[in-house]
Design an enzyme around this catalytic site. Structure first.
Site, mmCIF file in Angstrom:
data_model
loop_
_atom_site.group_PDB
_atom_site.id
_atom_site.type_symbol
_atom_site.label_atom_id
_atom_site.label_comp_id
_atom_site.label_asym_id
_atom_site.label_seq_id
_atom_site.Cartn_x
_atom_site.Cartn_y
_atom_site.Cartn_z
ATOM 1 N N GLY A 194 45.004 67.253 41.327
ATOM 2 C CA GLY A 194 46.089 67.470 40.364
ATOM 3 C C GLY A 194 45.990 68.827 39.714
ATOM 4 O O GLY A 194 45.210 69.681 40.154
ATOM 5 N N ASN A 195 46.799 69.051 38.694
ATOM 6 C CA ASN A 195 46.736 70.329 37.968
ATOM 7 C C ASN A 195 46.958 70.068 36.484
ATOM 8 O O ASN A 195 47.213 68.937 36.080
ATOM 9 C CB ASN A 195 47.760 71.313 38.540
ATOM 10 N N ARG A 196 46.898 71.127 35.699
ATOM 11 C CA ARG A 196 46.857 70.943 34.248
ATOM 12 C C ARG A 196 48.217 70.991 33.561
ATOM 13 O O ARG A 196 48.296 71.050 32.345
ATOM 14 C CB ARG A 196 45.927 72.002 33.642
#
Ligand code: CTP
Length: 411
Positions: free
Chosen positions: A212-214
């Site tokens: 995932g990412n932030r």
């Protein structure tokens, strides 16, 4: 700003079960320092007592036009308001407002107010969808009233469907947005359909892990709120933003993976005037999604083998309909080969979108923060810097540029 200097809000409360949520909206407004005068209908007081509204607002509450007559409240309350907000706007109130009826203090106030008016409906699906209500909503919107779309979900009793009141926190945010630009809030997206992606995709490795990412989704949320306030019909395709309540008035489609986001975007893009890809989409996904949890002692030689995801923005540009405006976002850090803007120019050309919003990221910038700064690149080569400001401010600049393109004022 001292409380007295804060804009004054009239909170009209209609006679529906969602009237109890008006208390939370009232609380949010007074806690932000706004002076609030609550004007309920008689029916609203069957759901929430006048004492509650008086205690929370610190102001007297009346429903009719025959109390305190020398002070002419049926005229003065509307004249003095900086915003009239109606929560919930029932089918009956929408009808009265559309036809200019004035049989109580709230409907009189709606006729005397010259400030922005925000009506947040809540009713059963059948009542909302009835042609009479839809005509009344269209009339009010044509006159510049912001009437939000109701949310979908559990209604009173056992029913589920469209008709729920928007989240009170989001109603307060929308009210603040309208108050912030009260004299100049343009209604220049009225009649336009916009679809915005927000958040960050997650690509599952196995039932418990993902890549995932932030991205928090806050920028996409701000874009949606601002577009609603400017009159647009908004679909927000939200990837993994469960902590954020639906923006008032926007239709929210919740997705998780890049493929789900891709399908939702293509579906909504077909009849959209504007597409904004603010989501952080994973460029890669695991080549294999394990059915069971991957064990460290397992025999899979490379559980992290990856495969490329399609570039959704490029696909949307390729499938664009005539006149459609497409906006991309680019989160960049400079590196040894080029700085942020150089990378962004290359990306803008490669994606083919009309506008590219460029954010410098890293070292606490942009992700999960309240503020954003950057540049807005246009296809005519214009590179407009966007000063550090709230995500709502950045959104306004994006919509200003989009409206310019829709109206053919800009290249
Ligand atoms: N984007 C997309 N589909 C992808 C990747 C990105 O639609 N598979 C969109 C994003 O929503 C954004 C824009 O493309 O509007 C730029 O995203 P970004 O992650 O900055 O660019 P990438 O194309 O992924 O390039 P790179 O990661 O190599 O910088």
């Amino acid at each position: 700003m001292s409380p007295a200097a804060r804009p004054a809000v009239v909170l009209g409360v209609g006679g529906g079960i969602a009237a109890y949520k008006a208390c939370e909206v009232l609380r949010g407004l007074t806690e932000s320092g706004h002076a609030v005068r609550v004007v309920p209908t008689e029916a609203a007081l069957r759901f929430v007592g006048a004492a509650t509204f008086e205690a929370l607002s610190g102001n007297p509450v009346q429903t009719g036009v025959f109390a305190d007559v020398p002070a002419v409240p049926h005229v003065r309350i509307g004249q003095a308001a900086d915003l009239v907000l109606v929560v919930p706007a029932t089918a009956d109130l929408l009808a009265k407002a559309a036809h200019g009826l004035a049989d109580d203090l709230l409907t009189n106030t709606l006729l005397t107010a010259r400030c922005p008016v925000l009506m947040v409906p809540a009713m059963h699906t059948e009542m909302w969808e009835h042609p009479a209500t839809q005509d009344n909503v269209a009339t009010l919107r044509r006159r510049g009233v912001v009437v939000t779309e109701p949310a979908s979900g559990r209604l009173t009793g056992v029913d589920t469907g469209k008709g729920r009141l928007a989240d009170p926190v989001e109603i307060v945010d929308l009210a603040r947005l309208l108050l912030a630009r009260a004299d100049a809030l343009p209604r220049d997206l009225a009649g336009r359909r916009v679809v915005i992606s927000a958040g960050g995709t997650r690509e599952p490795l196995d039932p418990v892990r993902y890549l995932g990412n932030r991205s928090s989704g806050k920028q996409g949320w701000a874009l949606a709120r601002t577009a609603v306030a400017r009159g647009a019909t908004v679909t927000l395709v939200a990837a993994n933003t469960a902590a954020l309540p639906d923006p008032a008035g926007a239709e929210v489609v919740r997705v998780s993976t890049a493929e789900e986001l891709r399908q939702a975007m293509h579906k909504s893009a077909a009849n959209a005037d504007v597409i904004v890809m603010a989501a952080a989409v994973a460029d890669f996904r695991p080549a294999h999604r394990a059915e069971h949890k991957i064990k460290k002692t397992g025999r899979d030689p490379d559980p992290l083998a990856l495969t490329r995801n399609p570039d959704i923005l490029v696909e949307l540009v390729a499938a664009r309909t005539p006149g459609q405006v497409i906006v991309g976002f680019a989160a960049e850090t400079g590196d040894t080969s080029a700085d942020v803007l150089e990378h962004a120019r290359v990306k803008h050309r490669a994606k083919g979108c009309d506008l590219l919003v460029v954010n410098a990221v890293g070292e606490g910038k942009a992700f999960e923060t309240e503020d954003n700064a950057g540049w807005l690149l246009s296809t005519d080569g214009t590179e407009r810097p966007i000063a550090l400001g709230s995500k709502a401010q950045l959104s306004s600049e994006v919509w200003d540029a989009v409206v310019g393109l829709l109206n053919g004022e800009l290249q």
